[in-house]
Motif scaffolding. Structure first.
Motif, PDB file in Angstrom:
ATOM      1  N   HIS A  10      59.303  40.574  51.115  1.00  0.00           N
ATOM      2  CA  HIS A  10      59.510  39.629  50.016  1.00  0.00           C
ATOM      3  C   HIS A  10      58.228  39.480  49.203  1.00  0.00           C
ATOM      4  N   GLY A  14      57.411  40.704  45.316  1.00  0.00           N
ATOM      5  CA  GLY A  14      56.890  39.755  44.347  1.00  0.00           C
ATOM      6  C   GLY A  14      55.591  40.237  43.727  1.00  0.00           C
ATOM      7  N   TYR A  17      56.296  42.954  41.162  1.00  0.00           N
ATOM      8  CA  TYR A  17      56.762  42.399  39.897  1.00  0.00           C
ATOM      9  C   TYR A  17      55.620  41.742  39.119  1.00  0.00           C
ATOM     10  N   THR A 179      63.715  24.286  35.910  1.00  0.00           N
ATOM     11  CA  THR A 179      65.066  24.762  36.178  1.00  0.00           C
ATOM     12  C   THR A 179      65.612  25.648  35.064  1.00  0.00           C
ATOM     13  N   ALA A 181      65.853  28.875  33.093  1.00  0.00           N
ATOM     14  CA  ALA A 181      65.494  30.277  33.303  1.00  0.00           C
ATOM     15  C   ALA A 181      64.706  30.808  32.105  1.00  0.00           C
ATOM     16  N   ALA A 237      59.491  36.119  36.195  1.00  0.00           N
ATOM     17  CA  ALA A 237      60.378  35.187  36.887  1.00  0.00           C
ATOM     18  C   ALA A 237      60.684  35.687  38.297  1.00  0.00           C
ATOM     19  N   ALA A 238      60.898  37.002  38.427  1.00  0.00           N
ATOM     20  CA  ALA A 238      61.160  37.581  39.744  1.00  0.00           C
ATOM     21  C   ALA A 238      59.941  37.441  40.653  1.00  0.00           C
ATOM     22  N   ALA A 240      57.532  35.071  40.377  1.00  0.00           N
ATOM     23  CA  ALA A 240      57.268  33.656  40.662  1.00  0.00           C
ATOM     24  C   ALA A 240      58.156  33.114  41.774  1.00  0.00           C
ATOM     25  N   LYS A 241      59.336  33.703  41.948  1.00  0.00           N
ATOM     26  CA  LYS A 241      60.245  33.252  43.000  1.00  0.00           C
ATOM     27  C   LYS A 241      59.793  33.700  44.390  1.00  0.00           C
ATOM     28  N   ARG A 242      58.921  34.714  44.437  1.00  0.00           N
ATOM     29  CA  ARG A 242      58.568  35.328  45.705  1.00  0.00           C
ATOM     30  C   ARG A 242      57.135  35.092  46.144  1.00  0.00           C
TER      31      ARG A 242
END
Length: 320
Positions: A10, A14, A17, A179, A181, A237-238, A240-242
């Motif tokens: 994971h 991240g 990306y 929140t 996107a 965004a991908a 930052a989520k990981r």
């Protein structure tokens, strides 16, 4: 155990990306130099129009149409994003102006000091408290800007304009929460800017300054600004989520670093002694700033406290 085994993968995904994101942002000076014969007004207006077109295609593909409509119906969020759209428009104009007129170094300066400007805005408007190391980093950056202003005889308006326009943009975006996107946000911001962008394109065409229809490749190059704007945001965004915030905070310096080296070794921008001195002080400030953020993050994990201040300000959207 399964979750633990997936965690390294994971993180690696991240980091991939994040690096891709900042590599794309870092290479933007070369991209905009291809359009140097177009005016900054035409480039930025085209960027708004074609970003909106590209986002309009992405929203249904990513199943974000409902989220876009929901935000559009929220009057408060729309007003905040309208103000943010004006700031990102200014940020884009300054950046394009810098990279198409041989001042890429000044643009990289803006993104080097942007994190320090962001924490300063947090202190002023959000009443956040800084640790000693953070105050030292902010103070050093202020000294660096002062040195460049006094020795060079001119305030580095491009660097400060980029840093503050994007810093205030981020501050406004924090008001609508995390929140929304990135594609939804970019869609709404470009939609709100579209009247200004269309008027600008009509004005450029009317004054004979337009390059969009002089050749097919010119049109395709300007049209590609939509993809070039949106794709890094999706990749970010991908990431930052990981990734932890501190990792994002460190990787973000890849972009301005690439811009700086491109300016010096490829674009041959002039860099005087005062800029070398100022940038050197800013780099020292960033080392102190980042090291303190990493230390704070490790202390937080060890003590298991809930969301302590790390000093790093999340960059939800880039304004290049």
């Amino acid at each position: 155990m399964a979750a633990d085994n997936r965690a390294p993968s994971h993180m690696r995904t991240g980091l991939f990306y994040a690096i891709i994101t900042y590599l794309m942002w870092g290479m933007l000076p070369l991209y905009f130099n291809l359009m140097a014969d177009a005016s900054p007004v035409e480039i930025v207006a085209s960027r708004v129009v074609f970003s909106l077109i590209f986002c309009a295609a992405l929203l249904p593909m990513l199943k974000l149409t409902g989220g876009f409509v929901e935000v559009l119906r929220n009057r408060r969020a729309t007003l905040v994003l309208f103000a943010a759209s004006l700031l990102i428009g200014v940020n884009w104009f300054i950046y394009v102006l810098a990279t198409t007129t041989g001042r890429t170094i000044d643009a990289s300066l803006g993104y080097f000091i942007n994190p320090l400007v962001s924490v300063s805005l947090g202190v002023i408007f959000l009443k956040e408290r800084l640790r000693v190391a953070q105050w030292v980093a902010v103070g050093l950056s202020a000294v660096a800007v002062l040195i460049m202003s006094v020795v060079y005889g001119q305030v580095p308006f491009i660097g400060l304009g980029l840093a503050f326009s994007f810093g205030i943009y981020g501050l406004l975006k924090s008001r609508v929460g995390g929140t929304v996107a990135p594609v939804v946000s970019l869609s709404l911001e470009t939609l709100l800017l579209i009247p200004v962008a269309l008027l600008a394109l009509v004005w450029v065409q009317g004054t004979g300054q337009s390059t969009m229809f002089t050749a097919p490749e010119r049109f395709l190059l300007l049209a590609s600004t939509g993809v070039v704007t949106a794709v890094p945001l999706i990749a970010f965004a991908a990431a930052a989520k990981r990734l932890p915030l501190t990792v994002i905070g460190m990787v973000q310096y890849v972009g301005p670093s690439i811009q700086f080296f491109l300016a010096v070794f490829v674009l041959k921008d002039h860099i005087g002694a005062e800029k070398w001195l100022g940038l050197s002080i800013i780099w020292v400030a960033l080392v102190i700033f980042t090291a303190d953020a990493v230390r704070a993050s490790r202390t937080s994990r060890l003590s298991r406290t809930a969301d302590p201040e790390t000093g790093m300000v999340p960059i939800v959207q880039r304004g290049e």
